[in-house]
Scaffold this active site. Structure first.
Site, mmCIF file in Angstrom:
data_model
loop_
_atom_site.group_PDB
_atom_site.id
_atom_site.type_symbol
_atom_site.label_atom_id
_atom_site.label_comp_id
_atom_site.label_asym_id
_atom_site.label_seq_id
_atom_site.Cartn_x
_atom_site.Cartn_y
_atom_site.Cartn_z
ATOM 1 N N GLU A 223 0.735 -1.015 0.003
ATOM 2 C CA GLU A 223 -0.187 -0.101 0.003
ATOM 3 C C GLU A 223 0.916 1.191 -0.050
ATOM 4 O O GLU A 223 0.534 2.290 -0.451
ATOM 5 C CB GLU A 223 -0.925 -0.070 1.255
ATOM 6 C CG GLU A 223 -1.862 -1.223 1.165
ATOM 7 C CD GLU A 223 -3.213 -0.967 0.124
ATOM 8 O OE1 GLU A 223 -3.272 0.069 -0.706
ATOM 9 O OE2 GLU A 223 -3.842 -1.833 0.068
ATOM 10 N N ARG B 69 0.710 3.842 -3.164
ATOM 11 C CA ARG B 69 0.245 5.008 -3.112
ATOM 12 C C ARG B 69 1.190 6.110 -2.805
ATOM 13 O O ARG B 69 1.012 7.186 -3.452
ATOM 14 C CB ARG B 69 -0.753 4.920 -1.632
ATOM 15 C CG ARG B 69 -1.783 4.118 -1.981
ATOM 16 C CD ARG B 69 -2.907 4.158 -0.831
ATOM 17 N NE ARG B 69 -3.636 2.651 -0.649
ATOM 18 C CZ ARG B 69 -5.002 2.726 -0.065
ATOM 19 N NH1 ARG B 69 -5.573 3.959 -0.085
ATOM 20 N NH2 ARG B 69 -5.630 1.778 0.007
ATOM 21 N N ASP C 241 -5.277 -10.132 -8.105
ATOM 22 C CA ASP C 241 -5.647 -9.341 -9.096
ATOM 23 C C ASP C 241 -4.507 -8.536 -9.864
ATOM 24 O O ASP C 241 -4.164 -8.806 -10.973
ATOM 25 C CB ASP C 241 -6.533 -8.277 -8.766
ATOM 26 C CG ASP C 241 -6.241 -7.203 -7.507
ATOM 27 O OD1 ASP C 241 -5.353 -7.841 -6.889
ATOM 28 O OD2 ASP C 241 -7.147 -6.594 -7.077
ATOM 29 N N GLU D 196 -12.155 0.823 -10.205
ATOM 30 C CA GLU D 196 -11.716 -0.251 -11.389
ATOM 31 C C GLU D 196 -12.724 -0.281 -12.603
ATOM 32 O O GLU D 196 -12.128 -0.117 -13.628
ATOM 33 C CB GLU D 196 -11.800 -1.654 -10.852
ATOM 34 C CG GLU D 196 -10.601 -1.844 -9.890
ATOM 35 C CD GLU D 196 -10.775 -1.488 -8.452
ATOM 36 O OE1 GLU D 196 -9.750 -1.149 -7.828
ATOM 37 O OE2 GLU D 196 -12.065 -1.033 -8.039
#
Length: 555
Positions: A186, A190, A319, A455
């Site tokens: 993360e 980010r 994913d 998404e």
């Protein structure tokens, strides 16, 4: 009879012809006393100076909005020794053409961003996430996550005042020397990704210096027996560890940090960042436990082997592994064939094991496989896939990837359209058998929340950019309107909701995720743009948090 007289005196400093010549200081009589040749010379000089003035004026370039600094094109491919590149060129792509006016829908996105930013600024400034209902904030890492995630969005939207204010916070208040645990994945996508992207767009070295700082502080995560990184790093102490309950990391997390670390090596000339993440990819490439290119969700940091075998999904925990296979290949100039091979094999695995069609609309969807049993469950996260497939097709991969992308984006849109609020839940289950009165999409009570995720809008952007079909813009517009209707908080900010099936009370959760500003609204703005060079997809590749990074050898 005409009387010759001198021109009246002009105010001091007043000039004409773009301020180049004091023409009115010639009286009528003096003008008539000049020969025809002298008058012709003076008129020629006036005309010449006027043309120069026009050229000077028009060469000033575009306004601040949408300025994108071209990436350094001299970088060698990843197999070569990394060299420190020159500072990004100050020549902007937009200066080479007429500016494309922003559309009314883009204006609506800017307004939505400003409303969200107002809530963050008023109630959560410098903190990680806004709680818009309680007018407060929540902390995850204590590093101003929303602010950093939104930096390049503000630049792209042309919000100069907001950007400059945020830059001051980064310069004066963003400190990474803290005794705090951060999640490697993360914080990479980010914070590191956001800083690198903002550096490339703005050319401001402040952001590169901050990126180098956080990049170095994340490196202890790779000190494991297998070189598969731990999930958590204490950026102040320089220590790393797995979660308390397991020695596993998720496959998506350890294979979706490569774009950022590779770019950090390119910019700094320090090979250690790229070497660490490339070793992870090479190791995963060799592992057994895959199913026609599909990978399990977990990997052990001690043994380096896949765990929880037999479960395959393109949703949470796996994913972005597939996304980054393709995007690393593109980033590196399409030279790393192992990445492409793994990506192509995985898409074939998706077709073979995970694709089904629903009833009654026969929507193509991506389910999950657990120990040989198919589940018609699809996370909203899977809606990254149409855009990724379209990006691959745009980069020369097989045309049937685009056909599959077109089918899947229709499904992702229906995950919104068939729901009472017009907003998708976190997870849906598709009906495989025709039943009277039933929709394709079924939603379980535990899955009906919406987190303002990007998404579907992300894939709509890719589909519109590559096809020009305006239905994708229209679908995105519907989604934005429904965000405004059901998630907008009057005092500032947007909130995730618990129940997309209840328009009268969607049950707000009092949380605005940083990715709403970092991804969702950015992709909305790009989707509604008629400017194909606004983040040119032949020059930039987006990380999984929507931060554009330069392609090393652009097409």
């Amino acid at each position: 009879m005409h009387v010759c007289s001198a021109a009246p005196p002009q105010p001091e400093g007043r000039k004409e012809a773009f301020g180049l010549f004091p023409t009115r200081h010639l009286g009528r009589c003096k003008w008539k006393q000049l020969s025809r040749l002298q008058r012709s010379i003076i008129l020629f000089l006036f005309a010449f100076l006027a043309v120069c003035g026009v050229i000077s004026y028009t060469s000033m370039g575009e306004p601040w909005r949408g300025a994108v600094i071209e990436p350094d094109q001299s970088t060698e491919p990843p197999s070569s020794k990394i060299k420190e590149p020159e500072k990004p060129s100050s020549v902007e792509a937009e200066d080479q053409k007429e500016p494309v006016p922003i559309t009314e829908r883009q204006v609506a996105v800017i307004e939505a961003f400003r409303h969200a930013w107002k809530g963050y600024k008023d109630f959560a400034w410098g903190h990680d996430e806004l709680k818009p209902l309680s007018k407060s904030y929540s902390e995850w890492f204590g590093l101003g996550l929303t602010l950093i995630d939104a930096l390049d969005t503000m630049w792209i939207l042309g919000l100069k005042e907001e950007f400059e204010e945020a830059r001051k916070w980064v310069a004066n208040d963003l400190v990474f020397d803290k005794n705090v645990d951060v999640n490697l994945f993360e914080s990479t996508i980010r914070i590191l990704g956001g800083l690198l992207s903002t550096y490339h767009l703005s050319g401001d070295s402040l952001f590169l210096e901050k990126a180098k700082d956080i990049g170095n502080r994340l490196m202890p995560a790779f000190k494991t027996p297998s070189k598969i990184p731990y999930s958590d790093v204490n950026i102040g102490r320089g220590t790393a560890h797995p979660p308390r309950w397991t020695s596993d990391s998720t496959v998506a997390e350890v294979t979706s940090i490569q774009l950022e670390f590779r770019e950090l090596s390119r910019l700094t000339g320090d090979e250690k960042f790229q070497k660490a993440v490339d070793e992870v990819m090479k190791h995963v490439h060799t592992l057994s436990g895959k199913n026609d290119g599909l990978v399990p969700m977990f990997i052990n940091t001690n043994s380096g082997q896949f765990t929880h075998l037999g479960v395959y999904t393109l949703g949470a925990r796996a994913d972005s592994y597939y996304e980054y296979l393709l995007k690393q290949w593109i980033q590196g100039g399409k030279k790393e064939n192992e990445l492409l091979e793994d990506y192509m094999r995985a898409i074939e695995g998706v077709k073979k094991h995970l694709l089904q069609r629903s009833q009654p609309k026969k929507l193509t969807f991506v389910g999950e496989l657990a120990h040989g049993h198919f589940s018609a469950k699809m996370d909203h996260l899977v809606c990254f896939l149409p855009g990724t497939l379209a990006l691959g097709a745009h980069n020369g991969l097989t045309a049937d990837h685009m056909k599959l992308a077109e089918a899947l984006i229709e499904t992702c849109y229906q995950m919104y359209a068939q729901v009472e609020t017009g907003l998708s839940p976190e997870i849906v289950h598709f009906n495989l058998h025709a039943q009277k009165g039933h929709k394709d999409v079924e939603i379980k009570p535990a899955d009906r929340h919406n987190l303002l995720r990007p998404e579907t809008v992300e894939s709509l952007f890719y589909m519109y950019r590559f096809t020009g079909d305006k239905k994708y813009q229209d679908w995105g517009w519907e989604i934005l309107q429904n965000f405004n209707k059901y998630t907008r908080v009057p005092t500032g900010g947007y909130t995730s909701i618990n129940n997309v099936q209840n328009p009268s009370n969607p049950e707000p959760r009092d949380k605005m995720e940083s990715f709403f500003l970092g991804e969702t609204l950015k992709y909305m703005f790009l989707l509604f743009s008629d400017d194909i060079d606004l983040i040119n997809l032949d020059k930039y590749v987006f990380n999984t948090e929507a931060h554009p990074l330069p392609i090393w050898v652009p097409a």
